[in-house]
Enzyme design. Structure first.
Site, short mmCIF file in Angstrom:
data_model
loop_
_atom_site.label_atom_id
_atom_site.label_comp_id
_atom_site.label_asym_id
_atom_site.label_seq_id
_atom_site.Cartn_x
_atom_site.Cartn_y
_atom_site.Cartn_z
N CYS A 1 -4.89 34.95 1.22
CA CYS A 1 -4.74 33.68 0.49
C CYS A 1 -3.88 33.77 -0.77
CB CYS A 1 -6.10 33.08 0.15
SG CYS A 1 -7.49 33.83 0.93
N ARG B 1 -10.68 46.26 3.93
CA ARG B 1 -11.88 46.23 3.10
C ARG B 1 -12.71 47.47 3.40
NH1 ARG B 1 -13.38 40.03 4.40
NH2 ARG B 1 -11.29 39.21 4.03
N GLN C 1 -6.51 39.07 10.48
CA GLN C 1 -7.06 37.72 10.58
C GLN C 1 -6.02 36.80 11.20
OE1 GLN C 1 -7.79 37.23 6.33
NE2 GLN C 1 -9.98 37.20 6.75
N ASP D 1 -5.04 34.04 10.32
CA ASP D 1 -5.26 33.29 9.10
C ASP D 1 -4.28 32.13 8.96
OD1 ASP D 1 -6.69 32.91 6.86
OD2 ASP D 1 -5.92 34.64 5.74
N HIS E 1 -3.53 28.80 5.85
CA HIS E 1 -3.97 28.02 4.71
C HIS E 1 -3.28 26.68 4.73
CE1 HIS E 1 -4.96 32.18 3.56
NE2 HIS E 1 -6.07 31.59 3.21
N LYS F 1 -18.04 24.24 3.86
CA LYS F 1 -17.36 24.81 5.02
C LYS F 1 -18.02 24.41 6.33
CE LYS F 1 -19.99 29.07 4.98
NZ LYS F 1 -20.06 30.47 5.32
N HIS G 1 -8.98 27.19 4.07
CA HIS G 1 -8.79 28.47 4.78
C HIS G 1 -9.34 28.25 6.18
CE1 HIS G 1 -8.96 30.71 0.81
NE2 HIS G 1 -9.65 29.63 0.52
#
Ligand SMILES: [Zn+2]
Ligand SMILES: [Zn+2]
Length: 642
Positions: A338, A367, A385, A387, A389, A473, A519
């Protein structure tokens, strides 16, 4: 009198000091039998603990996470009681409820060993104690008194834990002759625990520290009905056969190398191709929905993540900054994509007319996970991910949610996850201060999400107090072929990062405004999604996705040339095809290749060569008869189409 508010917002008055169990009884005796715990103003408590103030309550049965938690945590206490009777002097570490069942870390004492063969006796003792209907009694106790208690017992592990607690907030629970240091909550009594299975034994270092003593960890699971346990054990057997680590190895999809490092998957050619197909599938959908691809590096300056707040969240407990030869430079392995995307948004001014902007990236993040937590592809240290945005105006939230829901629906449908549930996580209406963003924006966003789910016909569960501090969410949970639930896609509203990165757009009023950020990751991560897909399909992927679609089995060496011709024709038609040229009988070739999950087997011999055909077998289904080569290509293309 106190006012009790139920989840449907109805309010009833009760005498002060009423318990959750009494409230359940006032509704029906059936409910009272099933209720295991009660949430009182969002705190889960024992059902027999008095409620002394106006409260919003929710009664939990075994179906709820909170109900299961109380059930399994109480079962851990029951196991400890049984252990204490069988192994006098045994010492206890911690014994929590976990996702499926519970464990207790114990120190049976010098020279005493608990092994798998001891488990049936412990189970029997637990059954005997459960039947005695021992009440779980909660007691508030001073630090001095509780220290005294466990010192006298000689339980050094508990003494260590107590020393770290604050006086005035300590509770113990008693059932029968057993006492444990515990926050609770617990069942009203042990008789709820009807079916018991102790599953396994492992070593576990006290407090996860390998310099300290290794304790014995005993895992178990319990249920309120024998039938539920039987079903669970059957499911475990089935899960073992579908384990993605096992199938991933058999199908040569991925591997781990201790030299490369724990939790860092290596994708083998077949797995890499499968993953690429999934990525291309999603990329194609995303283009249709107006996403623009972006690419960002695997590391970023530490300051970037200080700005985003991720350093605070991941810094200390994750991979440490990378230092360069030049002084003062510090980089972090990217824990999230992000912040990078926020910087891309900031690279040029935006007008309200340009929004929404949707940036998509298959972004790899890193991570740190403790080695004991790592598990195949589902818990790793580096993962990618799917991912994206979305930066939009507050009034566009609902439409954007609907579009993301559509994408997720399409993915689930294509990949045969027909059984899924959704959850909307909202603010705790009684503690609004702990959330960032204006009240007005939150209300708008929460309304938008709820309306979007209704319009899309989702029967979403609404959970108050489950939202992140930066926004509400929507989560998607799929149920796989053997009934297990997996959390997959998430759509998360964020008011925090736009603030931290000072994101703006110019409104129709010519003023600067903050965009809302969403997200979203329909798969979650490629690694986890593929693991779930393997376990859901037991390695029998949909035809368009599967590594090898067709294998040609020549009856003997004489037909290798014809088999090569068929191979060339199929490969030219983009059908992933192999030949089995081993010098084996055709029956064995069929049997061996059936086991490899290759969907179509084509047998070629004298007849086929002469008539320019192939004899088609479908894996697991058998003979489908002869087809002309072109006919087979047309047929398989129809099956592949997604
Ligand atoms: Zn406990
Ligand atoms: Zn994000």
């Amino acid at each position: 009198m106190i006012k009790i508010t139920f989840p449907d917002n109805s309010v009833k008055e009760f005498n002060k000091g009423i318990t959750g169990l009494d409230i359940a009884k006032s509704i029906s005796n059936g409910l009272a039998k099933e209720v295991l715990a009660v949430s009182v103003n969002n705190e889960t408590r024992d059902v027999n603990r008095p409620i002394n103030e106006d409260a919003r309550i929710k009664l939990h049965k075994f179906d709820d996470t909170e109900g299961k938690h109380a059930f399994w945590h109480s079962s851990a206490h029951l196991m400890a009681e049984a252990l204490e009777q069988i192994y006098p002097g045994i010492k206890f570490g911690i014994g929590p409820a976990i996702e499926n069942g519970f464990y207790y870390d114990v120190d049976p004492g010098d020279g005493v060993q608990i092994t798998d063969s001891d488990l049936p006796a412990i189970e029997n003792k637990m059954r005997e104690l459960a039947r005695q209907k021992e009440t779980f009694v909660r007691k508030e106790i001073s630090k001095n008194d509780v220290l005294e208690l466990f010192k006298k017992k000689g339980d050094e592990y508990k003494v260590e834990l107590i020393n770290e607690l604050e006086d005035g907030q300590i509770t113990i629970y008693e059932q029968g002759n057993f006492t444990d240091l515990c926050k609770g909550p617990h069942l009203s009594d042990t008789s709820h625990i009807k079916a018991i299975k102790l599953l396994s034994i492992a070593g576990a270092y006290w407090r996860g520290d390998e310099n300290r003593k290794q304790l014995t960890r005993i895992y178990g699971i319990t249920f309120p009905k024998q039938k539920m346990l039987d079903e669970y054990l059957l499911m475990l057997e089935e899960a073992k056969a579908r384990d993605h680590r096992k199938i991933g190895k058999e199908l040569e999809l991925f591997m781990f190398s201790p030299r490369v490092g724990q939790g860092l998957p290596l994708w083998l050619p077949k797995g890499a191709q499968l993953r690429e197909r999934l990525e291309n599938f999603l990329k194609k959908v995303q283009v249709q929905y107006g996403y623009e691809p972006v690419l960002t590096p695997h590391i970023g300056q530490k300051e970037l993540y200080v700005t985003s707040g991720h350093y605070e969240k991941y810094g200390k407990d994750s991979f440490q900054p990378i230092k360069t030869p030049a002084e003062g430079e510090e980089f972090l392995l990217k824990p999230m994509n992000c912040p990078h995307h926020c910087e891309i948004y900031n690279s040029k001014p935006h007008s309200y007319k340009d929004l929404p902007v949707r940036y998509a990236e298959f972004g790899t993040v890193y991570r740190y996970e403790q080695s004991g937590e790592l598990h195949g592809l589902t818990r790793v240290r580096g993962f990618t991910q799917d991912d994206a945005h979305i930066f939009c105006r507050p009034d566009q939230l609902k439409e954007e949610f609907i579009k993301v829901i559509d994408i997720i629906h399409y993915i689930f449908k294509t990949l045969d996850f027909s059984d899924f549930t959704t959850q909307v996580s909202l603010r705790d209406p009684y503690d609004k201060e702990k959330y960032i963003g204006s009240d007005e924006n939150w209300e708008k966003a929460e309304k938008a999400i709820i309306e979007a789910t209704r319009e899309k016909g989702l029967d979403a569960v609404i959970e108050y107090g489950e939202a992140a501090f930066y926004g509400p969410k929507l989560d998607f949970m799929v149920r796989d072929a053997i009934g297990r639930k997996w959390q997959l896609g998430t759509i998360q509203v964020d008011y925090n990062l736009p603030e931290r990165f000072d994101l703006e757009y110019t409104g129709s009023d010519d003023q600067k405004h903050r965009p809302v950020m969403i997200h979203r990751a329909p798969f979650g991560s490629m690694e986890r999604f593929i693991a779930v897909l393997i376990e859901h399909t037991a390695g029998k992927f949909p035809l368009w996705l599967t590594p090898d679609q067709v294998i040609i089995l020549p009856i003997s060496e004489k037909y290798h040339d014809y088999a090569e011709k068929v191979l060339k024709f199929l490969n030219n038609s983009d059908i992933r095809t192999l030949i089995d040229k081993r010098n084996e009988k055709i029956g064995k070739k069929i049997r061996d290749n059936e086991l490899k999950h290759i969907p179509y087997l084509l047998i070629v011999g004298e007849n086929e060569q002469e008539s320019n055909t192939v004899s088609v077998r479908k894996q697991g289904e058998g003979d489908k008869g002869p087809m002309k080569q072109e006919e087979f290509v047309d047929f398989i293309k129809k099956v592949i189409r997604v």
